[in-house]
Design an enzyme around this catalytic site. Structure first.
Site, mmCIF file in Angstrom:
data_model
loop_
_atom_site.group_PDB
_atom_site.id
_atom_site.type_symbol
_atom_site.label_atom_id
_atom_site.label_comp_id
_atom_site.label_asym_id
_atom_site.label_seq_id
_atom_site.Cartn_x
_atom_site.Cartn_y
_atom_site.Cartn_z
ATOM 1 N N ASP A 1 26.623 73.489 58.488
ATOM 2 C CA ASP A 1 27.035 73.145 57.122
ATOM 3 C C ASP A 1 28.143 72.096 57.118
ATOM 4 O OD1 ASP A 1 26.974 73.304 54.377
ATOM 5 O OD2 ASP A 1 28.109 75.170 54.249
ATOM 6 N N ASN B 1 27.549 68.592 56.025
ATOM 7 C CA ASN B 1 27.097 67.200 56.094
ATOM 8 C C ASN B 1 27.488 66.421 54.836
ATOM 9 O OD1 ASN B 1 25.870 68.064 58.406
ATOM 10 N ND2 ASN B 1 23.764 67.916 57.646
ATOM 11 N N ARG C 1 29.982 66.994 52.683
ATOM 12 C CA ARG C 1 31.425 66.732 52.626
ATOM 13 C C ARG C 1 31.847 65.675 53.642
ATOM 14 N NH1 ARG C 1 32.728 72.901 52.866
ATOM 15 N NH2 ARG C 1 30.464 72.887 53.152
ATOM 16 N N HIS D 1 23.663 63.733 56.763
ATOM 17 C CA HIS D 1 22.577 64.450 57.442
ATOM 18 C C HIS D 1 22.199 63.746 58.756
ATOM 19 C CE1 HIS D 1 22.311 67.185 54.151
ATOM 20 N NE2 HIS D 1 21.814 66.325 53.280
ATOM 21 N N GLU E 1 16.427 77.644 49.486
ATOM 22 C CA GLU E 1 17.201 77.280 48.286
ATOM 23 C C GLU E 1 17.516 75.778 48.245
ATOM 24 O OE1 GLU E 1 17.978 80.051 50.228
ATOM 25 O OE2 GLU E 1 17.034 81.349 48.734
ATOM 26 N N TRP F 1 15.658 73.326 48.279
ATOM 27 C CA TRP F 1 14.737 72.552 47.427
ATOM 28 C C TRP F 1 15.383 72.234 46.078
ATOM 29 C CZ3 TRP F 1 10.516 70.454 49.473
ATOM 30 C CH2 TRP F 1 9.918 71.078 50.577
ATOM 31 N N LEU G 1 15.948 76.316 77.513
ATOM 32 C CA LEU G 1 16.589 76.760 76.269
ATOM 33 C C LEU G 1 15.520 76.841 75.197
ATOM 34 C CD1 LEU G 1 19.776 76.688 74.797
ATOM 35 C CD2 LEU G 1 18.421 75.081 73.523
ATOM 36 N N ARG H 1 29.231 79.514 61.691
ATOM 37 C CA ARG H 1 29.036 78.658 60.513
ATOM 38 C C ARG H 1 30.152 77.632 60.475
ATOM 39 N NH1 ARG H 1 26.710 79.766 54.573
ATOM 40 N NH2 ARG H 1 26.906 77.640 53.791
HETATM 41 C C1 IPE Z 1 23.090 76.723 54.126
HETATM 42 O O1 IPE Z 1 23.949 75.757 53.632
HETATM 43 C C2 IPE Z 1 21.794 76.097 54.507
HETATM 44 C C3 IPE Z 1 21.833 75.216 55.673
HETATM 45 C C4 IPE Z 1 22.870 74.973 56.416
HETATM 46 C C5 IPE Z 1 20.585 74.601 55.998
HETATM 47 P P1 IPE Z 1 24.101 75.463 52.075
HETATM 48 O O2 IPE Z 1 25.125 74.395 51.950
HETATM 49 O O3 IPE Z 1 22.788 75.224 51.469
HETATM 50 O O4 IPE Z 1 24.636 76.863 51.540
HETATM 51 P P2 IPE Z 1 25.508 77.232 50.280
HETATM 52 O O5 IPE Z 1 24.791 76.666 49.081
HETATM 53 O O6 IPE Z 1 26.850 76.604 50.457
HETATM 54 O O7 IPE Z 1 25.568 78.717 50.296
HETATM 55 C C1 IPE Z 2 24.260 71.281 55.501
HETATM 56 O O1 IPE Z 2 25.158 70.401 54.952
HETATM 57 C C2 IPE Z 2 22.875 70.693 55.581
HETATM 58 C C3 IPE Z 2 21.922 71.264 54.630
HETATM 59 C C4 IPE Z 2 22.154 72.281 53.839
HETATM 60 C C5 IPE Z 2 20.599 70.650 54.594
HETATM 61 P P1 IPE Z 2 25.388 70.309 53.389
HETATM 62 O O2 IPE Z 2 24.548 69.195 52.866
HETATM 63 O O3 IPE Z 2 25.195 71.628 52.739
HETATM 64 O O4 IPE Z 2 26.909 69.903 53.344
HETATM 65 P P2 IPE Z 2 27.974 70.280 52.226
HETATM 66 O O5 IPE Z 2 28.040 71.770 52.160
HETATM 67 O O6 IPE Z 2 27.467 69.686 50.945
HETATM 68 O O7 IPE Z 2 29.234 69.653 52.701
HETATM 69 MG MG MG Z 3 26.512 73.139 52.339
#
Ligand code: IPE
Ligand code: IPE
Ligand code: MG
Length: 235
Positions: A19, A21, A23, A36, A66, A68, A130, A183
């Site tokens: 998580d 990307n 930000r 990403h 979610e 999507w 792996l 996480r």
């Molecule tokens: C969880 O991250 C999904 C992935 C890392 C692929 P999100 O950014 O979608 O989760 P929430 O919305 O903060 O819970």
């Molecule tokens: C995780 O990074 C990647 C996916 C959920 C696909 P985010 O895109 O959720 O990054 P933040 O949470 O907006 O920083």
């Molecule tokens: Mg996120």
């Protein structure tokens, strides 16, 4: 000490909620797709570090059921990036002995991408160094609903519904329960990732944004894991 040395305090099965990307990109004034893209590079680094640190199974959350709900152009950029990662990054990892499998729904993924995923799975099926599980269009609740449907359609009697009956009908029954779930990005929740499988996983949260993650972060999380006492409910 690594898992290779047989240390029981070493995590062999690790899962990562990748998580941060968005930000990472926002902090640099870049479009989210660049976050990403940098995230895909972090995945490559982390898989290589995991091999070196004796991890045997690595499950990474790349796209949730979610996700999507995000703007269509962002979803499209993630789909494209997965295709590029399969073409450019994962073959190199395959040469290092990485077997890649995808866990999640397949029916909503563009046909061309699905074909690439299946080809990579077939080509790396016998790699053993792996096991990389990429959770894509994955959600635990959807996975559990599907398992229950299969139990019903298999005609399993109520008294035969056991933990094994459920675990054996998950999307990837061979995916080992993670010893450790990491996480990144400072959020402290599971966001529908491996809910069944992580019943007794140790959780490590780090403020590092996913695109900045790599060997140091993985090493630190594994050290934190090694310092924990796992009891599984016993004394
Ligand atoms: C969880 O991250 C999904 C992935 C890392 C692929 P999100 O950014 O979608 O989760 P929430 O919305 O903060 O819970
Ligand atoms: C995780 O990074 C990647 C996916 C959920 C696909 P985010 O895109 O959720 O990054 P933040 O949470 O907006 O920083
Ligand atoms: Mg996120």
């Amino acid at each position: 000490m690594t898992a290779e040395s047989g240390d029981p305090a070493a995590a062999r099965s690790v899962a990562i909620i990748m998580d941060g990307n968005g930000r990472w990109a926002a902090a640099r004034g870049l479009p989210v797709a660049e976050g990403h893209r940098e995230g895909a590079r972090a995945l490559r680094r982390t898989v290589e570090a995991a091999i070196d640190l004796g991890v045997r199974s690595l499950s990474v959350y790349a796209f949730s059921t979610e996700n999507w709900a995000r703007p269509p152009e962002e979803v499209e950029s993630i789909m494209e990036l997965l295709g590029e990662t399969i073409d450019r990054e994962l073959p190199d990892l395959a040469e290092q002995g990485v077997r890649t499998r995808f866990v999640g729904r397949r029916d909503r993924i563009p046909e061309q991408l699905r074909a690439k995923m299946e080809t990579l799975e077939a080509e790396t099926a016998s790699n053993e160094r792996l096991h990389l599980w990429i959770a894509f269009d994955y959600g635990s609740r959807s996975e559990l609903v599907e398992a229950v449907r299969r139990i019903v359609s298999d005609g399993v009697r109520a008294e035969d519904v056991t933990e094994q009956a459920i675990a054996g009908r998950l999307l990837a029954p061979e995916l080992p329960d993670p010893d450790l779930v990491i996480r990144t990005s400072g959020e402290q929740r599971l966001s529908n990732f491996l809910l069944w499988q992580s019943a007794y996983s140790e959780l490590v949260f780090t403020d590092t944004l996913w695109p900045d993650f790599g060997e140091d972060g993985l090493r630190a999380a594994l050290a934190e894991y090694a310092s924990r006492g796992r009891r599984f409910g016993a004394r």
